[in-house]
Scaffold this motif. Sequence first.
Motif, short mmCIF file in Angstrom:
data_model
loop_
_atom_site.label_atom_id
_atom_site.label_comp_id
_atom_site.label_asym_id
_atom_site.label_seq_id
_atom_site.Cartn_x
_atom_site.Cartn_y
_atom_site.Cartn_z
N ARG A 319 9.96 -40.70 15.65
CA ARG A 319 8.78 -41.29 15.00
C ARG A 319 9.09 -42.74 14.60
NH1 ARG A 319 4.81 -38.36 10.84
NH2 ARG A 319 5.53 -36.61 12.09
N PRO A 320 8.26 -43.70 15.01
CA PRO A 320 8.55 -45.10 14.71
C PRO A 320 8.40 -45.41 13.22
CG PRO A 320 6.36 -44.88 15.69
CD PRO A 320 7.00 -43.51 15.73
N PRO A 321 9.08 -46.51 12.78
CA PRO A 321 9.89 -47.42 13.59
C PRO A 321 11.31 -46.90 13.79
CG PRO A 321 9.78 -48.21 11.35
CD PRO A 321 8.91 -47.00 11.39
N MET A 322 11.85 -47.17 14.97
CA MET A 322 13.21 -46.80 15.32
C MET A 322 13.91 -48.02 15.92
SD MET A 322 14.28 -43.67 14.77
CE MET A 322 13.82 -41.96 14.54
N GLU A 323 15.18 -47.85 16.23
CA GLU A 323 15.96 -48.96 16.77
C GLU A 323 15.36 -49.50 18.07
OE1 GLU A 323 20.71 -49.87 17.51
OE2 GLU A 323 20.00 -47.81 17.44
N ASP A 324 14.76 -48.62 18.88
CA ASP A 324 14.22 -49.06 20.16
C ASP A 324 13.08 -50.05 20.00
OD1 ASP A 324 12.55 -47.07 19.14
OD2 ASP A 324 12.03 -46.28 21.10
N ALA A 325 12.44 -50.10 18.82
CA ALA A 325 11.35 -51.06 18.60
C ALA A 325 11.85 -52.49 18.74
CB ALA A 325 10.73 -50.85 17.22
N TYR A 326 13.09 -52.75 18.33
CA TYR A 326 13.63 -54.11 18.41
C TYR A 326 14.05 -54.46 19.84
CZ TYR A 326 13.50 -53.10 13.49
OH TYR A 326 13.07 -52.72 12.24
N LEU A 327 14.48 -53.45 20.61
CA LEU A 327 14.76 -53.70 22.03
C LEU A 327 13.46 -54.00 22.78
CD1 LEU A 327 17.37 -50.85 22.68
CD2 LEU A 327 17.80 -53.26 22.15
N ILE A 328 12.39 -53.29 22.41
CA ILE A 328 11.09 -53.55 23.02
C ILE A 328 10.62 -54.97 22.68
CG2 ILE A 328 8.64 -52.92 22.95
CD1 ILE A 328 9.65 -49.99 22.47
N GLU A 329 10.82 -55.37 21.42
CA GLU A 329 10.41 -56.73 21.04
C GLU A 329 11.23 -57.78 21.78
OE1 GLU A 329 9.65 -59.55 17.13
OE2 GLU A 329 10.34 -57.49 16.85
N ALA A 330 12.51 -57.50 22.01
CA ALA A 330 13.33 -58.43 22.79
C ALA A 330 12.75 -58.60 24.20
CB ALA A 330 14.77 -57.94 22.85
#
Length: 616
Positions: A319-330
């Motif tokens: 369930r967001p937010p998770m660490e992958d949210a920052y990889l997606i933003e990158a």
Amino acid sequence: MAFPDIQSFMHLLEQRGELLRVSTPVSSELEITEIADRLVKKGGPAVVFEQVRGSEFPVVMGLMGTRERTALALGVPDLNDLAAKVRHLIDLKGSGGMLGMLGNLPKLRDAMNLPPRRVRSAPVQEVVWRGDEVDLSRIPVLKCWPLDGGPFVTLPLVITRDPETGERNMGMYRMQVMSKNTTGMHWQRHKTGTRHLEKARQKGERLPVAVAIGGDPALIYAATAPLPPIPGLDEFALAGYLRGQRYPVVKGVTVDLDVPANAEFILEGYVDPQEDWVVEGPFGDHTGFYTLPDLYPLFHVTAVTMRRQPVYPATIVGRPPMEDAYLIEASERLFLPAAQLILPEIVDYHMPPAGVAHNLVVVSIRKEFPGQAYKVANGLFGLGQMMFAKVIIVVDEHVKVHDMDAVWREVSQKAVPGRDTLTTRGPIDVLDHSSRGWGYGGKLVIDATTKRPEEIGSNVSSRDAQAADVSPETFVPHVSTELPEFEGVLVQRQTPDGYWLVALNKTRAGQAQELAEAFAAHPAARGVRHLLICDEATDVADLGDVWWTILNNVDPERDVCPVTSQGGTLLAWDGARKLPEEGFVREWPPKIVMDEQIQRRVDARWHLYGLPERWR
């Protein structure tokens, strides 16, 4: 700044107070997940678990668990600087004679640094397990969520080579540990690994596979990046460009594949395309829901190589937010220049955490003519993995796409349901549980730009239309003090900007549609633009939770439709669970929730972990 490996990055984070160590023994089954989940959701530090029961190796989590740490890992002051870095590379100009070409030399030097560099020896091959020595249970692979089918490798860099062309691919595909020397290989139908396996099947060959765990953080990111199909551009090349130096690789000890020389572990082996596939899952996935069991190929591990003192890096999704949210933003920042090269009117775009990457894309444009929002949306649907986008919202250039409160206000004020919404179909992420078919479903475009006369049916002349934008008809939102009762409605509320949020305990077919019609006909619907019907587990006080549920649970063609209301027209979003009686033949997955017993255990042991109380 370059980080030759994970441990160098960990050292820097520790110096900066961005990494803490837990020396208390912890379990790789659920306990580590609960701790790491709390830390990432509260913006806490990365954490090393030094004593994991049943394993000799420590686990590190959350290395890129904030926007700032992700930027640091990729060697930029801020993630926005990634766009400037790529724009600098692609802006090669051939004009200006010899002087113009000489001006491009620094950029060409950057491009020449892309191919990886082969080395003869590597830290990752200091220790080698072969044959019967291979025992994946010695590695602290995590069981992340209560209903998971077993432990999963969650940060694997899976390397294969095209059996026909020899082109290399690296992707991040979860891997469920099946035995001491086998794992599942979660190659979905759209993935490059699936194409390589099919070509190996046609040639009657096994497909060699190497899986790196750890390495330069830039390479870990690169394995998640949606690279365009450009010859010579692969994940090693992207990591090399981000670092400004060629990435070191070494040949595997049992497979003829180049692997990262500075990884922590390498799993070497093969997938036999002639073998029957195995049941993999369930798995608590990045959507925040479980993906249910399905058949996937089996990966046979023939060797494990590692450093003398390796660290096992892992991540969790859910369930967001998770660490992958920052990889997606990158990835957003990295590929913005490429999108603007094809669609130059794009100012910015954003994939917010509530949309778990593909479910929602917000794009701002410089609008110059009627219909331009749909032109841009259709163009985006045709760009690589953007084909999986479910909902695209187009706003004016002044709107900050990362400010979702502002975006939803623009949607309610400028997008008239039915007139400024368009439904279509196309490919959908195979992890989407709500789509009309596996990997195929509806899509929605919302034009929340300021309208031209042609777009609102005005009789204003074309000459006048070019002179000035024309605002939509006046929309006056209204919050009703008396909301209607309806069967199964647990909680409901209205927002000042025209949204009606409802948590529905659905028990029979057609219940959500009946609710939409009944609510639209009620006086409380005056001034409402969107009726958001969620499942019973949704917190309607939390707009992020509402949109996360809605975007996961709708196929826009089936579940999002204009309804005539007291105030004109509202858009009803049916984000409730779909039933077999409604023609939905697949099983509906549960939301990811941690066991209460584990939550209580972590609460009780928090003081033993030595972690600050504010992140508890």
